[in-house]
Design an enzyme around this catalytic site. Structure first.
Site, PDB file in Angstrom:
ATOM      1  CG  ASP A 303      67.644  22.505  -6.026  1.00 27.15           C
ATOM      2  OD1 ASP A 303      68.043  23.465  -6.716  1.00 27.15           O
ATOM      3  OD2 ASP A 303      66.615  21.856  -6.267  1.00 27.15           O
ATOM      4  CB  ALA A 374      55.278  37.465   2.851  1.00 21.13           C
ATOM      5  CB  THR A 376      57.089  43.225   8.169  1.00 25.41           C
ATOM      6  OG1 THR A 376      56.836  41.919   8.708  1.00 25.41           O
ATOM      7  CG2 THR A 376      55.810  44.029   8.199  1.00 25.41           C
ATOM      8  NE  ARG A 377      62.317  39.241   3.073  1.00 21.55           N
ATOM      9  CZ  ARG A 377      63.460  39.671   2.535  1.00 21.55           C
ATOM     10  NH1 ARG A 377      63.533  40.902   2.055  1.00 21.55           N
ATOM     11  NH2 ARG A 377      64.499  38.904   2.488  1.00 21.55           N
ATOM     12  CG  ASP A 514      60.305  21.092  -5.281  1.00 13.80           C
ATOM     13  OD1 ASP A 514      60.642  22.124  -5.901  1.00 13.80           O
ATOM     14  OD2 ASP A 514      60.453  20.948  -4.057  1.00 13.80           O
TER      15      ASP A 514
END
EC number: 7.2.2.6
Lengths: 678, 567
Positions: A303, A374, A376-377, A514
């Site tokens: 990752d 989350a 409108t970011r 994970d």
């Protein structure tokens, strides 16, 4: 990060109990697990009997010494195993103590009524309540609440971690302690199958299964033993043709020196020590097979975040559009970020202050924060009648529909592409419906990671970076970090597809993950390391768990796997190569009575036939404890290609194994004669 | 040692290496079952055989099926030859009117030829009828050789195929190898031999008057045809008792050279074919290099010892090398080279008496066989035996690069190790076991003609030659007794099939495995390091086991000679 300071292998604390265990392990039922040492013990027992009733020309003192050294050979082997197990046993004892005191508050239905039961009464799908100060009674998933948990009992890390319902941080482990708040936990394992149980079994090595490779090696050693048994058993026939007889004690000495006692004595110690190294590294392997597979890995899926780049992006530049002054952009960006506690937000504040001397120290009075959502970011601030917005470029453009067609927007898009190509992430800043510019958030590639990848490449391991970034950004970071390939905008399904593709091409793949959606890929990978902070599903799917949840460790795990295999190979080669010198010690000593001319084969110039045989058997015994440190620590591992690695190890253990006993036996012969032992 | 001697040795090696690739490519065509130019003529014959026998040549067989068919085929042939030998007195083509062969000799001989050993407890021209020679024995020269090559193909397929259940078709392999490889070469080869004076006739014998005016009966027969396949198929069973030392079998230096080349040529080609089969010809060259190192080391020692001669004779004023038991028309170098070639391969033809070699000169042929004849080796048998050692070498040292050992892309695991050890252990078990037995039993002790370590070498050599399916005799051992015929027969059978069956099981197990892609981290099985490792492992694992027996035989013999004692 570290559990306890690793005890030195040679501390009295570990050696003394190991001596006792070495004798306990003489139990034939245990000894037979190691066929070569079993044969050695049988021969030693036989000679012990012959010592009393035997009738041959050898002196009693000589035979007594042979018998003693044969028994010591066996004992050195059992001692090596006991010593390797020692460290794990101490740890297992403390884990057992933890387990014994676990009790559970099992909920009766939906309310908060509970009954106190011992942890051993819990079954899958029971719901338990865990309150501040309680030990979590069983592995499970948090179904309600959020709590901080101290997991030091398992990981050695005393900083508490957050565990909450839903998401990727829901798994809890038995034996860890809730230090604030309360949670409800759904039990996911039946008694005896939990993480704690597995860990105890693992560190203790009690039910240690031989790994496939170890089994194959044992077969080879048994095969060699049979071949040498044939070689020795036929000698009396040959000798009778030559008109003589060879005493059994001498045949026994030849047999024991020829069969691969060195590697056989150390084989299980090597395996236990290898697992122990992994445990001390805070990685739990569910099987030895997984550790071996780690050595075989061809492709590493890593990752990006946390492994290749440091977890957080840093603001590195302000780019303006539409003629905005860069100071104005910096000030706006700073104001918008003052309330942003994320590392990215803080790095914007730092950059604005340090590079542009923006003086705003604290949140201005009367300012109103626009929190990040989350949907409108976008986040920002209302201040002095102005509104400053900061967020993903698309989101900012969407939130200001008027600017879409302006020249500034076109310019912003161009800058955005440029930043992406350079491996960065752009954040747009707008003020009162006017675009000011973009903040260049840079991914910082970890120092030294490029060299690590170069090493891996030399070892024949391909690295593939997995990232959610767009292909442009990914390509740039991949080039900077020096990975061989990358998978951009990766979904868990993409990972699974990639793993399958690599495996079809004959490659072994390792990855770490994970989340619950990582589980299929973790299960598919040949080595799947799940993070301890991850979900229960992920922890079940992988075949190793990293207690520190550090994805970089995947690289070290591969190294540990290789080291384990190399140690076995090195000692096997050494053991086999030793036989040449032993032949040259014993054959002339044995046959000199039949054909005196064979004395020329005594190339080491050993003084008498008795001292030659004794020296060979003493060397054969002493080499075991001398190699115990190597077996337990593992051979030195340097990342390099197989060719140079083989050349180096063949020189050290092959050639060394050929030459060392010639010197060793000669020296022992000098001592044996000096002391008048033969 | 002379310059001419070394030139011969290097010319021999040079021609051999030059032939490796063309022969290997021809073998590879047969391995793949592809069409050859010869199909135009022989294709119908091949198909005719299949039709006649009701065989589908495209049926892919599992290793078990392959093994069972191979064993049945060999068992039937064994019984067939046994019957012919027993009944030769009443069968035709018996110009000299020989009686049927005794039961123990017939068993020994039938086993010997079926297993590609061609150990001869009898003198050919004084025991066997032409029918026995041609139908009873020569047939095996072709089929045992074809069987060996077929088995090598089966093992190659094990390495080359990926996740496959089958390793080819035994009948197709044997038929193709016989028709498209052995038969055509032998026809040309026999004609060359005839041109050089080797007889090819159905007449039994001819009476001549010698220069001294004495009447002498010279045995004749279809010699050239048997000679060709005797060498090419590494069989070694001579038409005459004196084998290739006999001027009718091997008349001159030229035939001697092509006889030696023909022993090695298929075995050498198979190393290249292996490389082709596994997709990397360097793998094949690496094997050939390791074989050549062992071979040249052996040649050097034997040539050196034979050229040095016997110090005791030197003191008596007889200068020069050891010419006892050697043909003057060949000399020391050609005899030493022939001895090493015939024992490195599983041929067993001889052009000089190995018994009369110096102790160490004669030890090399013995040691070659004890290694299992893997230095080029018998056709097919050499390379599959060698690959068993390669598997062990990879396993012992392969772990040192930190990976599960793999060879040409296949992981070597417990099953392969077990089977390889099983196959290799049969050599010391039978060689040492039977030698020890014969060293204590009266029936065994009656065999050797010489005393002391030399007599011991004679027994050791006989069983080594039998188990390794070589068939050369040290001479000096009276082997045509019920005891030796029976024990050697058993030794030959075990030495052939107790290696083959585990070997085929390995082929099956490998074929089923995934292929593992090669990378910089893979154990290197080409290049100098690997070659050195192979040689080391073969000498240590294959050779050390026999050190006590060699110490009590040839080495003690040699040391006694230095001290002035001969046996």
């Amino acid at each position: 990060m570290t559990r306890t300071a690793p005890k030195s292998i040679f501390s009295a604390e570990l050696i003394v109990p190991a001596i006792g265990d070495a004798f306990r392990k003489l139990d034939p039922r245990q000894l037979i697990r190691n066929p070569v040492m079993f044969v050695t013990a049988v021969v030693a027992a036989l000679l012990t009997i012959l010592l009393v009733i035997g009738n041959d020309p050898l002196s009693f003192g000589f035979k007594l010494q042979l018998v003693i050294w044969l028994w010591l050979t066996v004992l050195f082997g059992t001692f090596a195993e006991a010593l390797a197990e020692g460290r794990g046993k101490a740890q297992a004892a403390s884990l057992r103590a933890t387990k014994a005191e676990l009790t559970a508050k099992r909920l009766k239905g939906k309310g908060s009524d509970y009954e106190s039961v011992p942890a051993s009464a819990l079954r899958v799908d029971d719901i338990v309540l865990v309150q501040t100060g309680d030990l979590i009674p069983s592995d499970g998933d948090v179904v309600a609440g959020v709590a901080s948990v101290n997991e030091s009992a398992i990981t050695g890390e005393s900083a508490p971690v957050i565990r909450e319902a839903g998401g990727d941080r829901s798994a809890v482990t038995a034996g860890t302690r809730v230090i604030s708040d309360e949670i409800r936990v759904r039990v996911t394992v039946n008694p005896g199958q939990g993480f704690l149980d597995r860990m105890i079994a693992l560190v203790e090595g009690a039910e240690r299964q031989k790994t496939p490779n170890e089994i194959a090696l044992t077969i080879l050693l048994v095969g060699l033993t049979i071949i040498f048994l044939i070689a020795v058993a036929t000698i009396p026939g040959f000798a009778s043709y030559a008109g003589g007889a060879i005493p059994i004690a001498i045949l026994a000495a030849l047999l024991i020196t020829l069969i691969p006692t060195t590697i056989a004595a150390l084989l299980s110690a090597i395996g236990i020590a290898g697992m122990d190294r992994l445990v001390r590294f805070n990685v739990l392997a569910k099987s030895g097979r997984a550790v071996e597979a780690a050595g075989d890995i061809d492709t590493l899926l890593l990752d990006k975040t946390g492994t290749i780049t440091i977890g957080d992006r840093q603001a590195s530049e302000f780019r303006t559009v539409g003629g905005t002054k860069v100071e104005a952009l910096a000030e706006a960006a700073l104001l918008a970020s003052l309330a942003d506690e994320t590392p990215e937000g803080r790095s914007i504040v730092v950059l604005a202050r340090e590079q542009f001397g923006v003086k705003v120290a604290d949140l201005p009075k009367g300012a109103e924060i626009i929190p990040f959502t989350a949907q409108t970011r976008i986040s920002g601030i209302r201040h002095n009648g102005s509104i400053i917005q900061k967020g993903a470029v698309d989101s900012v453009l969407k939130a200001n529909p008027g600017v879409g067609e302006t020249a500034a927007a076109t310019e912003l898009r161009r800058i955005t592409d440029e930043i992406a190509r350079q491996g960065g992430t752009p954040l747009a800043v707008a003020m009162d419906g006017k675009l000011l510019g973009a903040i260049f958030l840079k991914d910082i590639v970890k120092a030294g990671i490029r060299e690590r990848f170069a090493e891996l490449r030399a070892m024949g391991i391909r690295t593939v970076m997995i990232t959610g970034d767009n292909p442009l950004t990914a390509a740039s970071i991949a080039a900077e970090a020096g990975v061989d390939d990358f998978l951009a905008q990766a979904t868990p399904e993409d990972k699974l597809v990639l793993i399958r593709k690599e495996q079809e091409g004959g490659k072994l793949v390792a990855m770490c993950g994970d989340g619950t959606n990582d589980a299929p890929a973790l299960a598919q990978a040949d080595v799947g390391v799940s993070m301890n902070t991850g979900t229960q599903a992920a922890r079940e799917a992988g075949n190793m768990v990293d207690l520190d949840s550090d994805p970089t460790k995947l690289i070290e795990v591969v190294g540990l796997g290789k080291q384990l295999l190399m140690t076995r190979g090195a000692l096997t080669t050494f053991s086999v190569a030793n036989d040449v010198a032993k032949y040259f010690a014993i054959i002339p000593a044995m046959f000199i009575v039949l054909y005196p001319g064979l004395a020329v084969l005594n190339v080491m110039g050993l003084k008498t036939p008795e001292s030659a045989i004794l020296s060979a058997i003493i060397f054969n015994a002493l080499i075991i404890p001398l190699l115990v440190p190597l077996a337990l620590k593992g051979v030195k591992y340097r990342p390099m290609g197989a060719g140079p690695l083989l050349a180096r190890n063949l020189a050290v253990y092959g050639l060394g194994g050929l030459v060392a006993p010639f010197i060793g036996i000669k020296l022992i012969d000098v001592v044996v004669n000096g002391l008048g032992l033969a | 040692m002379t310059i001419q001697g070394w030139i011969l040795i290097f010319v021999f090696v040079g021609i051999l290496l030059a032939l490796a690739k063309p022969v290997g490519l021809w073998l590879f065509t047969l391995y793949e079952g592809r069409r050859t130019p010869l199909h135009a003529v022989l294709g119908p014959v091949e198909r005719g055989f299949y039709k006649l026998a009701g065989i589908n040549p495209d049926e892919d067989q599992s290793w078990r099926r392959y093994a069972v068919h191979m064993l049945l085929f060999n068992a039937v042939l064994l019984v067939f030859t046994y019957a012919i030998l027993r009944l030769q007195g009443i069968l035709p083509l018996n110009p000299l009117g020989y009686a049927g062969v005794s039961d123990h000799l017939a068993f020994n001989t039938a086993t010997s030829f079926t297993t590609n050993t061609n150990w001869q407890s009898y003198g050919g021209e004084s025991t066997m009828s032409n029918l026995s020679q041609m139908l009873g024995l020569t047939i095996h020269n072709f089929l045992s050789a074809a069987t060996g090559i077929a088995l090598a193909f089966a093992l190659f397929r094990g390495f080359a195929r990926r996740e496959a259940k089958a390793i080819g078709n035994f009948w197709a392999d044997v038929t193709r190898v016989t028709l498209y490889l052995l038969l055509p070469i032998c026809i040309v080869y026999a004609l060359v031999l005839i041109a050089n004076g080797v007889p090819q006739t159905m007449a039994g014998s001819v009476d001549v008057t010698t220069l001294e005016g004495v009447k002498q009966t010279l045995a004749l027969g279809p010699v050239a045809s048997q000679e060709a396949i005797k060498m090419l198929g590494t069989n070694g069973g001579g038409f005459f008792n004196a084998n290739s030392a006999h001027p009718f079998e091997n008349p001159n230096a030229f035939t001697n050279l092509i006889q030696m080349l023909s022993i090695f040529v298929i075995g050498t080609g198979l190393t290249y074919c292996f490389g082709k089969a596994v997709g990397n010809t360097r793998q094949g060259w690496a094997i050939l290099t390791a074989m050549m190192i062992l071979f040249l080391a052996g040649v050097t020692i034997t040539y050196w010892q034979e050229a040095a001669g016997n110090p005791i004779l030197h003191q008596l004023g007889v200068a020069g090398g050891n010419m006892e038991g050697k043909e003057v028309r060949f000399g020391i170098a050609a005899s030493a080279l022939f001895a090493v070639v015939t024992t490195a391969a599983s041929c067993g033809a001889v052009n000089a008496m190995h018994d009369s070699f110096t102790a160490l000169g004669g030890m090399i042929p013995l040691f070659n066989m004890q290694l299992g004849e893997i230095v080029i080796g018998g056709v097919g048998a050499g390379i599959y035996g060698f690959l068993l050692f390669a598997i062990l070498a990879v396993f012992v040292a392969g772990l040192m690069v930190g990976r599960t050992p793999e060879y040409v892309g296949k992981k070597i695991e417990g099953r392969e190790v077990k089977l390889a050890v099983l196959a290799i252990a049969i050599l010391p078990l039978i060689i040492l076991g039977f030698t020890a037995l014969s060293s204590v039993l009266d029936a065994g002790l009656a065999g050797p003609l010489n005393k002391g370590p030399h007599g011991f070498s004679e027994i050791l050599y006989a069983f080594t030659s039998g188990v390794a399916n070589n068939g050369s005799a040290f001479a000096g051992l009276t082997a045509n007794t019920p005891y030796y015929n029976a024990l050697l027969g058993i030794a030959m059978w075990l030495g052939r099939f107790f290696i083959i069956v585990p070997m085929l099981a390995i082929a099956g197990s490998l074929a089923a495995k995934k292929h593992h892609a090669e990378s910089a981290g893979s154990f290197p099985t080409t290049g100098g390091l690997w070659v050195g490792l192979l040689v080391g492992i073969i000498l240590i694992l294959g050779g050390l086991t026999f050190l006590p027996s060699l110490a009590l035989g040839p080495i003690a013999d040699h040391l006694a000679m230095i001290r002035g004692q001969l046996y």
